[in-house]
Design a protein around this motif. Sequence first.
Motif, PDB file in Angstrom:
ATOM      1  N   PRO A  25      72.492   2.425  17.185  1.00  0.00           N
ATOM      2  CA  PRO A  25      73.283   3.612  17.540  1.00  0.00           C
ATOM      3  C   PRO A  25      73.986   3.434  18.878  1.00  0.00           C
ATOM      4  CG  PRO A  25      70.949   4.036  17.845  1.00  0.00           C
ATOM      5  CD  PRO A  25      71.048   2.717  17.135  1.00  0.00           C
ATOM      6  N   ASP A  26      75.025   4.231  19.091  1.00  0.00           N
ATOM      7  CA  ASP A  26      75.744   4.181  20.357  1.00  0.00           C
ATOM      8  C   ASP A  26      74.794   4.497  21.507  1.00  0.00           C
ATOM      9  OD1 ASP A  26      77.839   3.814  18.666  1.00  0.00           O
ATOM     10  OD2 ASP A  26      78.954   5.606  19.264  1.00  0.00           O
ATOM     11  N   LEU A  27      74.896   3.710  22.566  1.00  0.00           N
ATOM     12  CA  LEU A  27      74.076   3.895  23.756  1.00  0.00           C
ATOM     13  C   LEU A  27      74.948   4.467  24.864  1.00  0.00           C
ATOM     14  CD1 LEU A  27      72.235   0.443  23.667  1.00  0.00           C
ATOM     15  CD2 LEU A  27      71.466   2.608  22.669  1.00  0.00           C
ATOM     16  N   THR A  28      74.438   5.445  25.570  1.00  0.00           N
ATOM     17  CA  THR A  28      75.190   6.101  26.630  1.00  0.00           C
ATOM     18  C   THR A  28      75.172   5.261  27.897  1.00  0.00           C
ATOM     19  OG1 THR A  28      74.577   8.258  25.724  1.00  0.00           O
ATOM     20  CG2 THR A  28      75.404   8.217  27.980  1.00  0.00           C
ATOM     21  N   GLY A  29      76.344   5.012  28.454  1.00  0.00           N
ATOM     22  CA  GLY A  29      76.456   4.169  29.631  1.00  0.00           C
ATOM     23  C   GLY A  29      75.602   4.647  30.789  1.00  0.00           C
ATOM     24  N   GLY A  30      74.917   3.715  31.446  1.00  0.00           N
ATOM     25  CA  GLY A  30      74.085   4.033  32.593  1.00  0.00           C
ATOM     26  C   GLY A  30      72.744   4.639  32.271  1.00  0.00           C
ATOM     27  N   THR A  31      72.388   4.698  30.984  1.00  0.00           N
ATOM     28  CA  THR A  31      71.139   5.342  30.556  1.00  0.00           C
ATOM     29  C   THR A  31      70.058   4.296  30.296  1.00  0.00           C
ATOM     30  OG1 THR A  31      72.369   7.172  29.565  1.00  0.00           O
ATOM     31  CG2 THR A  31      70.102   6.841  28.801  1.00  0.00           C
ATOM     32  N   LYS A  32      68.817   4.653  30.626  1.00  0.00           N
ATOM     33  CA  LYS A  32      67.687   3.745  30.402  1.00  0.00           C
ATOM     34  C   LYS A  32      67.162   3.884  28.980  1.00  0.00           C
ATOM     35  CE  LYS A  32      64.474   3.202  33.508  1.00  0.00           C
ATOM     36  NZ  LYS A  32      63.261   3.346  34.376  1.00  0.00           N
ATOM     37  N   TYR A  33      66.927   2.742  28.336  1.00  0.00           N
ATOM     38  CA  TYR A  33      66.285   2.668  27.027  1.00  0.00           C
ATOM     39  C   TYR A  33      65.172   1.625  27.096  1.00  0.00           C
ATOM     40  CZ  TYR A  33      70.544   5.056  25.432  1.00  0.00           C
ATOM     41  OH  TYR A  33      71.574   5.956  25.275  1.00  0.00           O
TER      42      TYR A  33
END
Length: 296
Positions: free
Chosen positions: A167-175
Amino acid sequence: MKKFTLTFLFSLLTFSVTNGQTPTTSSGFSVLNSWEVPSNRVSKEIFFPSSSRMVACDGVLSNYNNLTPDGANVTSQDFEPANNAFDTFAADDFIAPAGGNSTICQISIIGTSTGVGLPADPATLIVMRIYNDAGGVPGAQIFTESFPGSLDADNNGDFILNPTGVPDLTGGTKYWLNIQAQMSFTTSGQWFWDISSEGSDSPYAWQNPGGGFGLGCTTWSPHATCNLGGTDLLMDISFNEVGAAPVSVCGSGNPQPIPASGTGGFPCVGGPTTSPANVATVGTIGAGGGQYILDN
């Protein structure tokens, strides 16, 4: 007798950090392992320098990686049903590239196989999972995909994954990324994820839901809580951009990118606006040769 075995495991685990030994249970399972260089590998110091092995991505976005070896590794394996108590999961966090949405296109993992390794049994799988962050440990799972163990054709514990449908990952977000070998201990042995001393963002997390290793951590926990050493896990994640940047279309039909600052040039004199705009559908701003914003 079982309580004694688990206490003995803890002693071996502590010993292994300082003396390079492998902590094991009476059944032969290990939690931590020092690198045992297979005969078909010159050195564990050979890595993926500058992500030269990553070929499936457009090269626009920066990779997220932990590349500094620590000299040890940690178990992350789904064993056969008879040994479910020893099933373990290791995960490390990563930050999606800033500036927009992205998706993972390729992952390089450095690990170690003991025994005959992943390809020995056709039923073996490499399972990849992605989680949201929950205050420094993995939270809700958002994606999973399985790959054949034959990706590790040379039995050295390293492999490259080409996931589909992340899925699309939001920029600057931790996963968080979990890699787990689904493999029979009796048939193939163990797989370990190699540890890095990189120190990027949060330290790696670990869990042993069945409690077979006697270290607690039956849910996701920072690895130090489980008396496990190291800092991060060796990995190299490559990304692709999702969609194109918004563009403006003037009445003349000449599309131009929205600039980061200032206004557009000819024929969009006086526009577009300096702030990116997201709209649900194609919309008209102004009338008669006005400006259109296309949301990609």
